[in-house]
Write a protein that holds these residues in place. Structure first.
Motif, PDB file in Angstrom:
ATOM      1  N   ASP A   1       0.762  -1.248  -0.050  1.00 14.47           N
ATOM      2  CA  ASP A   1       0.266   0.059   0.114  1.00 14.47           C
ATOM      3  C   ASP A   1       1.520   1.028  -0.137  1.00 14.47           C
ATOM      4  OD1 ASP A   1      -2.451  -1.406   0.796  1.00 14.47           O
ATOM      5  OD2 ASP A   1      -2.164  -1.485   2.383  1.00 14.47           O
ATOM      6  N   ASP A   2       2.022   0.929   0.167  1.00 12.51           N
ATOM      7  CA  ASP A   2       3.111   1.839   0.461  1.00 12.51           C
ATOM      8  C   ASP A   2       3.647   2.950  -0.957  1.00 12.51           C
ATOM      9  OD1 ASP A   2       2.823   0.898   3.750  1.00 12.51           O
ATOM     10  OD2 ASP A   2       5.069   0.269   2.427  1.00 12.51           O
ATOM     11  N   SER A   3       3.598   2.629  -1.539  1.00 16.25           N
ATOM     12  CA  SER A   3       3.653   3.312  -3.096  1.00 16.25           C
ATOM     13  C   SER A   3       2.884   4.370  -3.067  1.00 16.25           C
ATOM     14  CB  SER A   3       4.182   2.289  -3.824  1.00 16.25           C
ATOM     15  OG  SER A   3       5.639   2.298  -3.561  1.00 16.25           O
ATOM     16  N   ALA A   4       2.043   3.841  -3.377  1.00 13.27           N
ATOM     17  CA  ALA A   4       0.859   4.830  -3.051  1.00 13.27           C
ATOM     18  C   ALA A   4       0.246   5.960  -2.594  1.00 13.27           C
ATOM     19  CB  ALA A   4      -1.329   4.269  -3.300  1.00 13.27           C
ATOM     20  N   ILE A   5       0.396   5.302  -1.218  1.00 10.46           N
ATOM     21  CA  ILE A   5       0.812   6.555   0.018  1.00 10.46           C
ATOM     22  C   ILE A   5       1.467   7.825  -0.166  1.00 10.46           C
ATOM     23  CG2 ILE A   5       1.451   6.847   2.730  1.00 10.46           C
ATOM     24  CD1 ILE A   5      -0.303   4.153   2.994  1.00 10.46           C
ATOM     25  N   MET A   6       2.582   7.025  -0.505  1.00 14.35           N
ATOM     26  CA  MET A   6       3.451   8.335  -1.487  1.00 14.35           C
ATOM     27  C   MET A   6       3.184   9.017  -1.715  1.00 14.35           C
ATOM     28  SD  MET A   6       6.924   6.528  -0.230  1.00 14.35           S
ATOM     29  CE  MET A   6       7.952   5.014   0.686  1.00 14.35           C
ATOM     30  N   GLU A   7       2.213   8.478  -2.813  1.00 10.55           N
ATOM     31  CA  GLU A   7       2.025   9.272  -4.111  1.00 10.55           C
ATOM     32  C   GLU A   7       0.955  10.682  -3.492  1.00 10.55           C
ATOM     33  OE1 GLU A   7       2.918   7.695  -8.700  1.00 10.55           O
ATOM     34  OE2 GLU A   7       1.576   6.850  -7.323  1.00 10.55           O
ATOM     35  N   ALA A   8       0.273   9.350  -2.690  1.00 12.24           N
ATOM     36  CA  ALA A   8      -1.492  10.406  -2.274  1.00 12.24           C
ATOM     37  C   ALA A   8      -0.585  11.474  -1.147  1.00 12.24           C
ATOM     38  CB  ALA A   8      -2.490   9.303  -1.823  1.00 12.24           C
ATOM     39  N   GLU A   9       0.180  10.681  -0.220  1.00 17.20           N
ATOM     40  CA  GLU A   9       0.527  12.325   1.086  1.00 17.20           C
ATOM     41  C   GLU A   9       1.662  12.264   0.929  1.00 17.20           C
ATOM     42  OE1 GLU A   9      -1.288  10.559   4.958  1.00 17.20           O
ATOM     43  OE2 GLU A   9      -1.985   8.335   3.328  1.00 17.20           O
ATOM     44  N   GLY A  10       2.512  12.285   0.011  1.00 19.65           N
ATOM     45  CA  GLY A  10       3.907  13.087   0.683  1.00 19.65           C
ATOM     46  C   GLY A  10       4.835  12.443   0.973  1.00 19.65           C
ATOM     47  N   GLY A  11       4.796  11.324   0.813  1.00 17.99           N
ATOM     48  CA  GLY A  11       5.714  10.131   1.542  1.00 17.99           C
ATOM     49  C   GLY A  11       7.378  10.354   1.165  1.00 17.99           C
ATOM     50  N   GLY A  12       7.121  10.451  -0.168  1.00 17.74           N
ATOM     51  CA  GLY A  12       8.348  10.187  -0.849  1.00 17.74           C
ATOM     52  C   GLY A  12       7.726  10.618  -2.294  1.00 17.74           C
ATOM     53  N   ALA A  13       9.063   9.702  -3.058  1.00 19.14           N
ATOM     54  CA  ALA A  13       9.005   9.749  -4.877  1.00 19.14           C
ATOM     55  C   ALA A  13       8.767   7.842  -5.324  1.00 19.14           C
ATOM     56  CB  ALA A  13       9.893  10.671  -5.108  1.00 19.14           C
ATOM     57  N   VAL A  14       8.355   7.850  -6.015  1.00 18.43           N
ATOM     58  CA  VAL A  14       8.030   6.223  -6.591  1.00 18.43           C
ATOM     59  C   VAL A  14       8.916   6.608  -7.869  1.00 18.43           C
ATOM     60  CG1 VAL A  14       6.416   4.990  -7.749  1.00 18.43           C
ATOM     61  CG2 VAL A  14       5.890   6.063  -5.752  1.00 18.43           C
ATOM     62  N   PHE A  15       9.457   5.695  -8.163  1.00 16.13           N
ATOM     63  CA  PHE A  15      10.553   5.619  -9.769  1.00 16.13           C
ATOM     64  C   PHE A  15      10.108   3.732  -9.756  1.00 16.13           C
ATOM     65  CE2 PHE A  15      13.109   3.222  -6.606  1.00 16.13           C
ATOM     66  CZ  PHE A  15      14.035   2.505  -7.257  1.00 16.13           C
ATOM     67  N   ASP A  16       9.970   4.024 -11.773  1.00 16.87           N
ATOM     68  CA  ASP A  16       9.868   2.484 -12.297  1.00 16.87           C
ATOM     69  C   ASP A  16      10.779   2.189 -13.357  1.00 16.87           C
ATOM     70  OD1 ASP A  16       9.424   0.450 -13.218  1.00 16.87           O
ATOM     71  OD2 ASP A  16       7.515   1.304 -14.052  1.00 16.87           O
ATOM     72  N   LEU A  17      12.055   1.357 -12.908  1.00 19.24           N
ATOM     73  CA  LEU A  17      12.279   1.138 -13.768  1.00 19.24           C
ATOM     74  C   LEU A  17      12.540   0.971 -15.364  1.00 19.24           C
ATOM     75  CD1 LEU A  17      15.727  -0.666 -11.811  1.00 19.24           C
ATOM     76  CD2 LEU A  17      15.610   1.887 -12.626  1.00 19.24           C
ATOM     77  N   SER A  18      11.091   0.700 -15.748  1.00 21.74           N
ATOM     78  CA  SER A  18      10.803   0.530 -16.731  1.00 21.74           C
ATOM     79  C   SER A  18      10.615   1.651 -18.281  1.00 21.74           C
ATOM     80  CB  SER A  18       9.730  -0.625 -16.958  1.00 21.74           C
ATOM     81  OG  SER A  18       8.441  -0.688 -16.383  1.00 21.74           O
ATOM     82  N   GLN A  19      10.579   2.533 -17.059  1.00 25.81           N
ATOM     83  CA  GLN A  19      10.086   3.957 -17.810  1.00 25.81           C
ATOM     84  C   GLN A  19      11.144   4.660 -17.909  1.00 25.81           C
ATOM     85  OE1 GLN A  19       6.673   4.337 -19.077  1.00 25.81           O
ATOM     86  NE2 GLN A  19       6.664   1.722 -18.161  1.00 25.81           N
ATOM     87  N   PRO A  20      11.449   5.514 -19.069  1.00 28.64           N
ATOM     88  CA  PRO A  20      12.988   6.138 -18.910  1.00 28.64           C
ATOM     89  C   PRO A  20      12.263   7.292 -18.654  1.00 28.64           C
ATOM     90  CG  PRO A  20      11.880   4.924 -21.616  1.00 28.64           C
ATOM     91  CD  PRO A  20      11.028   4.560 -20.336  1.00 28.64           C
ATOM     92  N   GLY A  21      13.497   8.047 -18.035  1.00 29.02           N
ATOM     93  CA  GLY A  21      13.056   9.527 -17.249  1.00 29.02           C
ATOM     94  C   GLY A  21      12.273   9.325 -16.086  1.00 29.02           C
ATOM     95  N   SER A  22      11.773   8.033 -15.191  1.00 31.93           N
ATOM     96  CA  SER A  22      11.013   7.517 -14.509  1.00 31.93           C
ATOM     97  C   SER A  22      12.135   8.013 -13.483  1.00 31.93           C
ATOM     98  CB  SER A  22      10.874   6.258 -14.610  1.00 31.93           C
ATOM     99  OG  SER A  22       9.839   5.815 -12.693  1.00 31.93           O
ATOM    100  N   VAL A  23      13.399   7.620 -12.988  1.00 33.53           N
ATOM    101  CA  VAL A  23      13.935   7.796 -12.150  1.00 33.53           C
ATOM    102  C   VAL A  23      14.514   9.509 -11.542  1.00 33.53           C
ATOM    103  CG1 VAL A  23      16.186   7.884 -11.156  1.00 33.53           C
ATOM    104  CG2 VAL A  23      15.215   6.179 -11.432  1.00 33.53           C
ATOM    105  N   PRO A  24      15.287  10.581 -12.705  1.00 35.75           N
ATOM    106  CA  PRO A  24      15.420  11.722 -12.756  1.00 35.75           C
ATOM    107  C   PRO A  24      13.585  12.383 -12.391  1.00 35.75           C
ATOM    108  CG  PRO A  24      15.926  11.047 -15.164  1.00 35.75           C
ATOM    109  CD  PRO A  24      15.015   9.945 -14.552  1.00 35.75           C
ATOM    110  N   ALA A  25      13.097  11.995 -12.639  1.00 34.64           N
ATOM    111  CA  ALA A  25      11.598  12.443 -11.989  1.00 34.64           C
ATOM    112  C   ALA A  25      11.305  12.308 -10.717  1.00 34.64           C
ATOM    113  CB  ALA A  25      10.300  11.465 -13.108  1.00 34.64           C
TER     114      ALA A  25
END
Length: 410
Positions: free
Chosen positions: A336-360
């Protein structure tokens, strides 16, 4: 009630300190609990060692009795031997201790509880229930033809059918279990709880750690990773992620790694991405020292390898990071944590399969670090989502208190 509490982790495992001991304390505090026996599975050197049970509180109702694995050169044969011998040893403990039920911590322990049920019909519950077999398969640790996978998958199916109560660690998995036919009233979500007081940010302790490591320049920004490399966690990808963070945050970036992996191997992989000992501190720290290191950091890494069943997990490290007020750089689809990160500002989520995800994600993390008093706000996530009260409420709802025991399955 008399409870046999069965853990698949060893007494000295960090997960025992962080997750089992707090739950034992909760159970001991209940007036309707008269006795608890903690049973752990000991491997390696601890299987032959004299073990001292010291949970950090006075165990007035708790005794300790380990199961000791025999040494073997073949890990598969070793596990098979465990699951053929341990059920008999547990049956003898049940006959001696006379519990009202077994409370198993984790699906592998639940498998042992089920095997005891086969012989004795001893009721059992499983907390921290996750699809362990699928975790190991999707992480590449087990293969589909591996006996460990085949047996564990079958035993998890039987736990779903026969356990009086299941306590999954993610609401995502609770919903999945309901779809599979497990009765909703016999399932309570209990994320891996964290001792928020023990992990509260301590500026003085953090400053002492920074001074000891030489991380005192005004421009210093410290990231931290607590955990393993490999298996369900990224390995080489994690080191590439550390390099990306160093590039993003510049010369002032420093990294603390607390890991059980061999330091020489970690140093070699750090050197391969251009991070030397002047920028990275690596050690294996006991669990009670982790809070001070977290207080010395500004943000944390959680490079958990993505897999479909990862939606059903609850990483204890994320709760500890949050309790220390640290925003987390985390993989997409983690419980449940990745969604909490995005909804409540607990961090930043990345996806290595998506170009540009880590810099974003690093840009997002940078923005969080610039918020005034961000640590206080993020610490609130641990209080809301990882409180030990979730376990207390689950025990109240599920454990029998003068009420009839019923099946967990529709």
């Amino acid at each position: 009630m008399r409870i046999l509490f069965l853990s698949y982790w060893g007494l000295n495992d960090g997960l025992t300190s962080s997750t089992v001991f707090p739950h034992l304390r909760l159970l001991q505090e209940r007036p309707d609990v008269s006795a608890i026996r903690l049973v752990t599975v000991e491997r390696g050197a601890d299987a032959q060692a004299e073990l001292t049970f010291d949970p950090g509180f006075t165990p007035t109702k708790i005794t300790f009795e380990p199961l000791r694995s025999r040494p073997s050169r073949n890990v598969i044969l070793n596990k098979i031997e465990d699951f053929t011998r341990f059920p008999g040893e547990l049956v003898r403990q049940v006959e001696e201790f006379k519990p009202d039920f077994i409370l198993a911590r984790g699906a592998p322990a639940g498998a042992l509880a089920y095997l005891v049920w086969q012989k004795t019909k001893m009721p059992f519950y499983v907390e921290s229930f996750e699809p362990h077999a699928d975790y190991m398969l999707e992480s590449g640790v087990w293969r589909a033809y591996d006996p460990r996978y085949l047996f564990q998958r079958h035993w998890e199916k039987r736990q779903k059918q026969l356990a009086l109560g299941l306590m999954p660690v993610a609401e995502n998995y609770r919903q999945q279990l309901i779809k599979e036919g497990v009765r909703a009233e016999r399932i309570v979500t209990v994320p891996c709880s964290v001792n928020a007081a023990a992990f509260a940010p301590n500026a003085d302790a953090g400053q002492r750690v920074r001074q000891r490591l030489g991380y005192t320049a005004p421009e210093t920004l410290v990231g931290i990773y607590v955990g393993k490399f490999g298996d369900i966690y990224y390995d080489q990808e994690a080191f590439d992620l550390f390099r990306s963070a160093a590039d993003h945050f510049g010369p002032g970036f420093r990294l603390i790694i607390l890991t059980p992996n061999a330091e020489a191997d970690v140093r070699r992989k750090l050197a391969a991405v251009g991070l030397g000992p002047d920028r990275v501190f690596v050690t294996k720290a006991p669990h009670n020292e982790v809070p001070d290191y977290l207080s010395a950091a500004d943000f944390a890494f959680a490079p958990i390898r993505p897999a479909p069943c990862r939606l059903f997990c609850s990483a204890i490290k994320i709760g500890e990071y949050w309790a220390s007020g640290l925003p987390v750089l985390v993989t997409t689809g983690v419980g449940d944590d990745s969604a909490i990160m995005e909804a409540e500002g607990g961090g930043a989520v990345f996806d290595l399969s998506q170009p540009g995800s880590v810099p974003a994600a690093l840009t997002r993390l940078d923005a969080l670090l610039r918020e005034p008093d961000y640590r206080t706000r993020i610490r609130g996530l641990a209080v809301r989502h990882r409180s030990i009260n979730r376990a207390r409420e689950a025990y109240t709802q599920l454990l029998p208190v003068g009420k009839p025991i019923e099946s967990a399955v529709v």
